[in-house]
Design a protein around this motif. Structure first.
Motif, PDB file in Angstrom:
ATOM      1  N   GLU A  38      17.671  37.270  53.300  1.00  0.00           N
ATOM      2  CA  GLU A  38      17.113  38.231  52.350  1.00  0.00           C
ATOM      3  C   GLU A  38      17.988  38.332  51.099  1.00  0.00           C
ATOM      4  OE1 GLU A  38      15.819  42.922  52.232  1.00  0.00           O
ATOM      5  OE2 GLU A  38      15.966  41.902  54.154  1.00  0.00           O
ATOM      6  N   VAL A  39      19.303  38.358  51.272  1.00  0.00           N
ATOM      7  CA  VAL A  39      20.224  38.396  50.134  1.00  0.00           C
ATOM      8  C   VAL A  39      20.087  37.121  49.304  1.00  0.00           C
ATOM      9  CG1 VAL A  39      22.670  38.364  49.472  1.00  0.00           C
ATOM     10  CG2 VAL A  39      21.867  39.995  51.183  1.00  0.00           C
ATOM     11  N   ALA A  40      20.030  35.974  49.978  1.00  0.00           N
ATOM     12  CA  ALA A  40      19.899  34.698  49.271  1.00  0.00           C
ATOM     13  C   ALA A  40      18.593  34.649  48.477  1.00  0.00           C
ATOM     14  CB  ALA A  40      19.964  33.533  50.258  1.00  0.00           C
ATOM     15  N   THR A  41      17.520  35.139  49.064  1.00  0.00           N
ATOM     16  CA  THR A  41      16.232  35.169  48.373  1.00  0.00           C
ATOM     17  C   THR A  41      16.311  36.036  47.126  1.00  0.00           C
ATOM     18  OG1 THR A  41      15.041  34.827  50.442  1.00  0.00           O
ATOM     19  CG2 THR A  41      13.790  35.771  48.632  1.00  0.00           C
ATOM     20  N   SER A  42      16.946  37.175  47.244  1.00  0.00           N
ATOM     21  CA  SER A  42      17.105  38.078  46.101  1.00  0.00           C
ATOM     22  C   SER A  42      17.936  37.439  44.997  1.00  0.00           C
ATOM     23  CB  SER A  42      17.744  39.385  46.570  1.00  0.00           C
ATOM     24  OG  SER A  42      17.955  40.250  45.480  1.00  0.00           O
ATOM     25  N   VAL A  43      19.025  36.795  45.377  1.00  0.00           N
ATOM     26  CA  VAL A  43      19.890  36.130  44.389  1.00  0.00           C
ATOM     27  C   VAL A  43      19.126  35.009  43.691  1.00  0.00           C
ATOM     28  CG1 VAL A  43      21.934  34.656  44.130  1.00  0.00           C
ATOM     29  CG2 VAL A  43      22.073  36.745  45.484  1.00  0.00           C
ATOM     30  N   LEU A  44      18.415  34.192  44.454  1.00  0.00           N
ATOM     31  CA  LEU A  44      17.645  33.099  43.862  1.00  0.00           C
ATOM     32  C   LEU A  44      16.555  33.624  42.935  1.00  0.00           C
ATOM     33  CD1 LEU A  44      17.355  30.596  46.841  1.00  0.00           C
ATOM     34  CD2 LEU A  44      18.715  30.350  44.762  1.00  0.00           C
ATOM     35  N   HIS A  45      15.939  34.723  43.293  1.00  0.00           N
ATOM     36  CA  HIS A  45      14.916  35.332  42.441  1.00  0.00           C
ATOM     37  C   HIS A  45      15.535  35.760  41.111  1.00  0.00           C
ATOM     38  CE1 HIS A  45      11.366  37.634  41.341  1.00  0.00           C
ATOM     39  NE2 HIS A  45      12.175  38.640  41.058  1.00  0.00           N
ATOM     40  N   ASN A  46      16.701  36.410  41.179  1.00  0.00           N
ATOM     41  CA  ASN A  46      17.370  36.860  39.961  1.00  0.00           C
ATOM     42  C   ASN A  46      17.822  35.675  39.101  1.00  0.00           C
ATOM     43  OD1 ASN A  46      16.993  39.540  40.604  1.00  0.00           O
ATOM     44  ND2 ASN A  46      18.970  39.740  41.617  1.00  0.00           N
ATOM     45  N   VAL A  47      18.333  34.628  39.730  1.00  0.00           N
ATOM     46  CA  VAL A  47      18.735  33.429  38.994  1.00  0.00           C
ATOM     47  C   VAL A  47      17.508  32.806  38.325  1.00  0.00           C
ATOM     48  CG1 VAL A  47      19.603  31.063  39.248  1.00  0.00           C
ATOM     49  CG2 VAL A  47      20.794  32.955  40.349  1.00  0.00           C
ATOM     50  N   GLY A  48      16.399  32.774  39.049  1.00  0.00           N
ATOM     51  CA  GLY A  48      15.157  32.248  38.473  1.00  0.00           C
ATOM     52  C   GLY A  48      14.715  33.040  37.257  1.00  0.00           C
ATOM     53  N   ASN A  49      14.845  34.371  37.319  1.00  0.00           N
ATOM     54  CA  ASN A  49      14.490  35.207  36.169  1.00  0.00           C
ATOM     55  C   ASN A  49      15.358  34.870  34.962  1.00  0.00           C
ATOM     56  OD1 ASN A  49      12.481  36.545  37.524  1.00  0.00           O
ATOM     57  ND2 ASN A  49      13.717  38.334  38.018  1.00  0.00           N
ATOM     58  N   VAL A  50      16.656  34.716  35.191  1.00  0.00           N
ATOM     59  CA  VAL A  50      17.569  34.387  34.092  1.00  0.00           C
ATOM     60  C   VAL A  50      17.232  33.011  33.515  1.00  0.00           C
ATOM     61  CG1 VAL A  50      19.977  33.884  33.516  1.00  0.00           C
ATOM     62  CG2 VAL A  50      19.433  35.873  34.911  1.00  0.00           C
ATOM     63  N   LEU A  51      17.009  32.036  34.391  1.00  0.00           N
ATOM     64  CA  LEU A  51      16.682  30.691  33.908  1.00  0.00           C
ATOM     65  C   LEU A  51      15.368  30.684  33.125  1.00  0.00           C
ATOM     66  CD1 LEU A  51      17.709  28.473  36.940  1.00  0.00           C
ATOM     67  CD2 LEU A  51      18.890  28.715  34.749  1.00  0.00           C
ATOM     68  N   ASN A  52      14.406  31.458  33.567  1.00  0.00           N
ATOM     69  CA  ASN A  52      13.143  31.551  32.849  1.00  0.00           C
ATOM     70  C   ASN A  52      13.363  32.150  31.462  1.00  0.00           C
ATOM     71  OD1 ASN A  52      10.283  31.253  32.686  1.00  0.00           O
ATOM     72  ND2 ASN A  52      10.103  33.460  32.936  1.00  0.00           N
ATOM     73  N   SER A  53      14.183  33.184  31.375  1.00  0.00           N
ATOM     74  CA  SER A  53      14.487  33.796  30.077  1.00  0.00           C
ATOM     75  C   SER A  53      15.185  32.801  29.157  1.00  0.00           C
ATOM     76  CB  SER A  53      15.375  35.036  30.266  1.00  0.00           C
ATOM     77  OG  SER A  53      14.683  36.022  30.983  1.00  0.00           O
ATOM     78  N   VAL A  54      16.131  32.056  29.696  1.00  0.00           N
ATOM     79  CA  VAL A  54      16.835  31.045  28.900  1.00  0.00           C
ATOM     80  C   VAL A  54      15.850  29.968  28.429  1.00  0.00           C
ATOM     81  CG1 VAL A  54      18.543  29.180  29.024  1.00  0.00           C
ATOM     82  CG2 VAL A  54      19.085  31.439  29.940  1.00  0.00           C
ATOM     83  N   ASN A  55      14.949  29.573  29.289  1.00  0.00           N
ATOM     84  CA  ASN A  55      13.958  28.554  28.937  1.00  0.00           C
ATOM     85  C   ASN A  55      13.058  29.045  27.805  1.00  0.00           C
ATOM     86  OD1 ASN A  55      12.530  26.138  29.126  1.00  0.00           O
ATOM     87  ND2 ASN A  55      11.138  26.932  30.649  1.00  0.00           N
ATOM     88  N   VAL A  56      12.577  30.277  27.902  1.00  0.00           N
ATOM     89  CA  VAL A  56      11.709  30.835  26.860  1.00  0.00           C
ATOM     90  C   VAL A  56      12.478  30.954  25.551  1.00  0.00           C
ATOM     91  CG1 VAL A  56      10.467  32.915  26.143  1.00  0.00           C
ATOM     92  CG2 VAL A  56      10.162  32.029  28.450  1.00  0.00           C
ATOM     93  N   ALA A  57      13.710  31.467  25.611  1.00  0.00           N
ATOM     94  CA  ALA A  57      14.513  31.632  24.393  1.00  0.00           C
ATOM     95  C   ALA A  57      14.806  30.289  23.738  1.00  0.00           C
ATOM     96  CB  ALA A  57      15.811  32.367  24.722  1.00  0.00           C
ATOM     97  N   SER A  58      15.143  29.276  24.542  1.00  0.00           N
ATOM     98  CA  SER A  58      15.437  27.965  23.960  1.00  0.00           C
ATOM     99  C   SER A  58      14.181  27.326  23.368  1.00  0.00           C
ATOM    100  CB  SER A  58      16.093  27.045  24.986  1.00  0.00           C
ATOM    101  OG  SER A  58      15.216  26.778  26.052  1.00  0.00           O
ATOM    102  N   SER A  59      13.028  27.555  23.983  1.00  0.00           N
ATOM    103  CA  SER A  59      11.777  27.042  23.428  1.00  0.00           C
ATOM    104  C   SER A  59      11.469  27.700  22.087  1.00  0.00           C
ATOM    105  CB  SER A  59      10.613  27.280  24.391  1.00  0.00           C
ATOM    106  OG  SER A  59      10.767  26.513  25.545  1.00  0.00           O
ATOM    107  N   CYS A  60      11.673  29.007  22.022  1.00  0.00           N
ATOM    108  CA  CYS A  60      11.453  29.728  20.754  1.00  0.00           C
ATOM    109  C   CYS A  60      12.414  29.228  19.682  1.00  0.00           C
ATOM    110  CB  CYS A  60      11.625  31.230  20.956  1.00  0.00           C
ATOM    111  SG  CYS A  60      10.318  31.991  21.918  1.00  0.00           S
ATOM    112  N   LEU A  61      13.653  29.024  20.051  1.00  0.00           N
ATOM    113  CA  LEU A  61      14.652  28.528  19.111  1.00  0.00           C
ATOM    114  C   LEU A  61      14.294  27.122  18.627  1.00  0.00           C
ATOM    115  CD1 LEU A  61      17.353  29.014  17.705  1.00  0.00           C
ATOM    116  CD2 LEU A  61      18.478  28.089  19.723  1.00  0.00           C
TER     117      LEU A  61
END
Length: 105
Positions: A38-61
């Motif tokens: 459960e902890v690992a799933t939560s951590v991976l979910h949060n990492v995925g959110n951060v990576l998605n944000s970075v992907n969107v920001a880099s695409s906009c840039l």
């Protein structure tokens, strides 16, 4: 003389207690593993959110840079260097040179 029925009951009870202890340990291990999953799933979910944000920001840039006139800035610098000896005349007389003061617009 020993009571064989009592000894059999005690033996069965001890075996049942041992089995109960074994099952209890297995349950604790499974519970711990479930918690870690459960902890690992939560951590991976949060990492995925951060990576998605970075992907969107880099695409906009990247889109912004593609639309930017800064991409041609090296050409402007090259033209200025080519005509640095007669820069005033180049900017006032040459058709390309006349465009340079208005370039960023």
């Amino acid at each position: 003389m020993p009571n064989w029925e009592s000894l059999a009951t005690i033996t069965q009870r001890k075996q049942a207690d041992a089995e109960l202890e074994k099952v209890h340990k297995q349950l604790l291990i499974a519970s711990r593993q479930a918690g870690m999953a459960e902890v690992a799933t939560s951590v991976l979910h949060n990492v995925g959110n951060v990576l998605n944000s970075v992907n969107v920001a880099s695409s906009c840039l990247a889109d912004g840079l593609r639309k930017s006139k800064a991409a041609n800035l090296s050409k402007v610098v090259e033209l200025l260097r080519e005509h640095e000896a007669d820069l005033g005349n180049y900017i006032t007389s040459d058709p390309k040179g006349k465009q340079l003061p208005c370039y960023p617009r």
